[in-house]
Design a protein around this motif. Structure first.
Motif, PDB file in Angstrom:
ATOM      1  N   VAL A  54       4.880  -4.527   2.625  1.00 16.03           N
ATOM      2  CA  VAL A  54       4.329  -4.118   1.325  1.00 16.03           C
ATOM      3  C   VAL A  54       5.395  -4.121   0.236  1.00 16.03           C
ATOM      4  CG1 VAL A  54       3.274  -2.193   0.062  1.00 16.03           C
ATOM      5  CG2 VAL A  54       2.485  -2.756   2.368  1.00 16.03           C
ATOM      6  N   VAL A  55       6.560  -3.537   0.538  1.00 15.82           N
ATOM      7  CA  VAL A  55       7.568  -3.299  -0.497  1.00 15.82           C
ATOM      8  C   VAL A  55       8.511  -4.487  -0.657  1.00 15.82           C
ATOM      9  CG1 VAL A  55       9.499  -1.815  -1.178  1.00 15.82           C
ATOM     10  CG2 VAL A  55       7.439  -0.809  -0.159  1.00 15.82           C
ATOM     11  N   GLN A  56       9.041  -5.006   0.459  1.00  8.82           N
ATOM     12  CA  GLN A  56      10.073  -6.038   0.373  1.00  8.82           C
ATOM     13  C   GLN A  56       9.487  -7.441   0.307  1.00  8.82           C
ATOM     14  OE1 GLN A  56      12.681  -5.112   3.681  1.00  8.82           O
ATOM     15  NE2 GLN A  56      13.273  -3.156   2.805  1.00  8.82           N
ATOM     16  N   GLN A  57       8.617  -7.777   1.241  1.00  5.37           N
ATOM     17  CA  GLN A  57       8.002  -9.100   1.219  1.00  5.37           C
ATOM     18  C   GLN A  57       6.877  -9.179   0.188  1.00  5.37           C
ATOM     19  OE1 GLN A  57      10.285 -10.886   2.666  1.00  5.37           O
ATOM     20  NE2 GLN A  57       8.996 -11.978   4.165  1.00  5.37           N
ATOM     21  N   GLY A  58       6.026  -8.160   0.147  1.00  3.05           N
ATOM     22  CA  GLY A  58       4.875  -8.193  -0.748  1.00  3.05           C
ATOM     23  C   GLY A  58       5.190  -7.852  -2.190  1.00  3.05           C
ATOM     24  N   ARG A  59       6.327  -7.190  -2.446  1.00  2.00           N
ATOM     25  CA  ARG A  59       6.780  -6.846  -3.795  1.00  2.00           C
ATOM     26  C   ARG A  59       5.681  -6.106  -4.573  1.00  2.00           C
ATOM     27  NH1 ARG A  59       7.301 -12.068  -3.356  1.00  2.00           N
ATOM     28  NH2 ARG A  59       6.101 -12.506  -5.245  1.00  2.00           N
ATOM     29  N   VAL A  60       5.131  -5.082  -3.952  1.00  2.00           N
ATOM     30  CA  VAL A  60       4.066  -4.315  -4.574  1.00  2.00           C
ATOM     31  C   VAL A  60       4.512  -3.717  -5.896  1.00  2.00           C
ATOM     32  CG1 VAL A  60       4.654  -2.152  -3.387  1.00  2.00           C
ATOM     33  CG2 VAL A  60       2.282  -2.570  -4.089  1.00  2.00           C
ATOM     34  N   ALA A  61       3.591  -3.652  -6.840  1.00  2.00           N
ATOM     35  CA  ALA A  61       3.889  -3.079  -8.147  1.00  2.00           C
ATOM     36  C   ALA A  61       2.811  -2.060  -8.505  1.00  2.00           C
ATOM     37  CB  ALA A  61       3.954  -4.164  -9.219  1.00  2.00           C
ATOM     38  N   PRO A  62       3.170  -1.004  -9.241  1.00  2.00           N
ATOM     39  CA  PRO A  62       2.178  -0.003  -9.644  1.00  2.00           C
ATOM     40  C   PRO A  62       1.015  -0.654 -10.384  1.00  2.00           C
ATOM     41  CG  PRO A  62       4.393   0.764 -10.132  1.00  2.00           C
ATOM     42  CD  PRO A  62       4.524  -0.677  -9.728  1.00  2.00           C
ATOM     43  N   GLY A  63      -0.192  -0.188 -10.088  1.00  2.00           N
ATOM     44  CA  GLY A  63      -1.381  -0.679 -10.774  1.00  2.00           C
ATOM     45  C   GLY A  63      -2.005  -1.908 -10.157  1.00  2.00           C
ATOM     46  N   GLU A  64      -1.281  -2.615  -9.295  1.00  2.00           N
ATOM     47  CA  GLU A  64      -1.848  -3.790  -8.641  1.00  2.00           C
ATOM     48  C   GLU A  64      -2.918  -3.388  -7.626  1.00  2.00           C
ATOM     49  OE1 GLU A  64       1.489  -7.295  -8.394  1.00  2.00           O
ATOM     50  OE2 GLU A  64       1.518  -5.781  -6.821  1.00  2.00           O
ATOM     51  N   TRP A  65      -3.849  -4.303  -7.410  1.00  2.00           N
ATOM     52  CA  TRP A  65      -4.773  -4.149  -6.296  1.00  2.00           C
ATOM     53  C   TRP A  65      -4.128  -4.730  -5.045  1.00  2.00           C
ATOM     54  CZ3 TRP A  65      -8.807  -1.236  -5.454  1.00  2.00           C
ATOM     55  CH2 TRP A  65      -9.605  -0.804  -6.524  1.00  2.00           C
ATOM     56  N   VAL A  66      -4.143  -3.953  -3.977  1.00  2.00           N
ATOM     57  CA  VAL A  66      -3.643  -4.392  -2.673  1.00  2.00           C
ATOM     58  C   VAL A  66      -4.806  -4.322  -1.685  1.00  2.00           C
ATOM     59  CG1 VAL A  66      -2.058  -3.906  -0.770  1.00  2.00           C
ATOM     60  CG2 VAL A  66      -1.303  -3.598  -3.133  1.00  2.00           C
ATOM     61  N   ALA A  67      -5.061  -5.413  -0.988  1.00  2.00           N
ATOM     62  CA  ALA A  67      -6.096  -5.446   0.045  1.00  2.00           C
ATOM     63  C   ALA A  67      -5.434  -5.356   1.411  1.00  2.00           C
ATOM     64  CB  ALA A  67      -6.924  -6.726  -0.051  1.00  2.00           C
ATOM     65  N   VAL A  68      -5.963  -4.484   2.250  1.00  2.00           N
ATOM     66  CA  VAL A  68      -5.448  -4.318   3.611  1.00  2.00           C
ATOM     67  C   VAL A  68      -6.585  -4.633   4.578  1.00  2.00           C
ATOM     68  CG1 VAL A  68      -4.453  -2.730   5.296  1.00  2.00           C
ATOM     69  CG2 VAL A  68      -3.799  -2.568   2.883  1.00  2.00           C
ATOM     70  N   HIS A  69      -6.389  -5.679   5.370  1.00  2.00           N
ATOM     71  CA  HIS A  69      -7.422  -6.125   6.306  1.00  2.00           C
ATOM     72  C   HIS A  69      -7.063  -5.634   7.710  1.00  2.00           C
ATOM     73  CE1 HIS A  69      -9.398  -8.865   3.426  1.00  2.00           C
ATOM     74  NE2 HIS A  69      -8.182  -8.893   2.888  1.00  2.00           N
ATOM     75  N   GLY A  70      -7.833  -4.676   8.204  1.00  2.00           N
ATOM     76  CA  GLY A  70      -7.573  -4.076   9.509  1.00  2.00           C
ATOM     77  C   GLY A  70      -6.864  -2.751   9.357  1.00  2.00           C
ATOM     78  N   CYS A  71      -7.513  -1.667   9.754  1.00  2.00           N
ATOM     79  CA  CYS A  71      -6.952  -0.325   9.562  1.00  2.00           C
ATOM     80  C   CYS A  71      -6.578   0.307  10.892  1.00  2.00           C
ATOM     81  CB  CYS A  71      -7.933   0.549   8.795  1.00  2.00           C
ATOM     82  SG  CYS A  71      -8.181   0.002   7.094  1.00  2.00           S
ATOM     83  N   GLY A  72      -5.786  -0.420  11.679  1.00  2.00           N
ATOM     84  CA  GLY A  72      -5.107   0.176  12.805  1.00  2.00           C
ATOM     85  C   GLY A  72      -3.830   0.835  12.319  1.00  2.00           C
TER      86      GLY A  72
END
Length: 351
Positions: free
Chosen positions: A157-175
């Motif tokens: 999420v943080v290093q590879q995905g470079r998440v930023a505040p306010g962005e929509w993040v989709a998570v597929h699979g909630c294990g």
């Protein structure tokens, strides 16, 4: 020592007495306090990992205390409280020299390349490069979750995905990986849409910060339809989408979920035995999408994550939903094939 072991793939596991592992000069011997039951362990038990030789003791996410070190180990000593990434680097190959131990050319993985942490003691190779010191306040069960699922999600999420505040993040699979990603992305100020086929898993995702939870049980074999549902919920698609499960359908659904110039991160394992996912490469080109992989997290990068845990911004203990004893661990593997329990199950090796 006591250990959980299997002698054939998909065969029943047993709690047995085995010899204590030998200690190479570069390694540390760790007394295990707690270990997590991970989907990767289940993949190994099914025979999806070519590095496994039988018999095998599974378990690759753990927390414990150093009890002995080899003659070439200089940074650690007895009674240090530690964990380690599930990918342990050799410390000397070109990738390790660049600080990218998570893709080490000669990596070792407890539970896969050698006996793992569903045992009273485990060996960590190249200890100076791989051990991580645990804060005093962090419980063994919370620390056990850090070695694989939580750290893997943090990097994704943080290093590879470079998440930023306010962005929509989709998570597929909630294990375990997906719930960790929900918690981490939400803490980073992102808006999160979680998808799964389990009502219990989605309820946990909502508790951990998901803004939208989509039950895709009727769309599980229709990745484009799942993607359309995510785009509808996010008014155009996610800037960052993660396949946290590792299936042909969820990998494709994650790419279908992206807004233009979005980023897909493949986190869940996709062993070759499952086949190759049919990704919509036409969209990758036309929408300039990025396709990234994420494979664990190097030990030297843990301080950023641990600082967030110490501040209370990240609380991995919220992911733990069940504790069992080492004698109960053999039943966890067939259970994951049929009725996995939402959240993270911790094996208390040393009660």
């Amino acid at each position: 020592m006591r250990a959980v072991q299997y002698h054939a793939f998909e065969a029943p596991l047993e709690l047995v007495e085995v010899p204590e592992p030998q200690l190479p000069p570069h390694a540390a011997l760790v007394e295990v306090a707690a270990a997590g039951m991970c989907r990767s362990d289940w993949h190994g038990w099914l025979g999806h990992d070519p590095d496994i030789t039988l018999p095998q003791v599974p378990g690759h996410e753990w927390a414990g205390t150093v009890v002995a070190v080899g003659s070439d180990v200089h940074q650690w000593s007895g009674r240090d409280r530690v964990t380690a990434p599930f990918v342990c680097g050799c410390g000397t190959c070109p990738m390790c020299a660049r600080g990218q131990q998570q893709v080490c050319e000669r990596q070792t993985q407890p539970g896969f390349t050698h006996d793992g942490a569903f045992a009273e003691r485990v060996v960590v190779h190249h200890a100076d490069a791989n051990l991580v010191r645990l804060p005093d306040h962090l419980s063994p069960s919370a620390a056990a979750a850090l070695g694989c699922r939580f750290a893997t999600s943090f990097r994704a999420v943080v290093q590879q995905g470079r998440v930023a505040p306010g962005e929509w993040v989709a998570v597929h699979g909630c294990g375990g990986v997906g719930l960790s990603a929900v918690l981490i992305a939400s803490a980073a100020g992102a808006r999160v849409v979680a998808t799964d086929i389990s009502a219990g898993a989605l309820a946990l995702a909502r508790d951990l910060g998901a803004d939208v939870c989509l039950d895709v049980s009727e769309l599980a074999d229709e990745p484009a339809a799942v993607g359309a549902a995510v785009k509808d919920a996010t008014a155009g698609g996610a800037a960052l989408s993660l396949d946290a499960l590792g299936s042909l359908a969820t990998a494709a659904a994650s790419v279908h979920s992206l807004a233009r110039q979005g980023r897909h991160v493949q986190v869940g394992l996709l062993p070759a035995s499952l086949g190759r996912p049919q990704l919509p490469m036409d969209l990758v080109v036309a929408h300039e999408l990025a396709i990234l992989g994420s494979h664990g997290m190097a030990a030297h990068t843990y301080p950023l994550m641990l600082a967030a845990v110490a501040s209370g911004r990240l609380q991995p203990q919220r992911l733990v939903t069940r504790h069992v004893g080492l004698e109960d661990a053999p039943a966890l593997f067939p259970e994951m094939s049929t009725a996995p329990v939402p959240g993270i199950t911790i094996v208390d090796v040393r009660p």
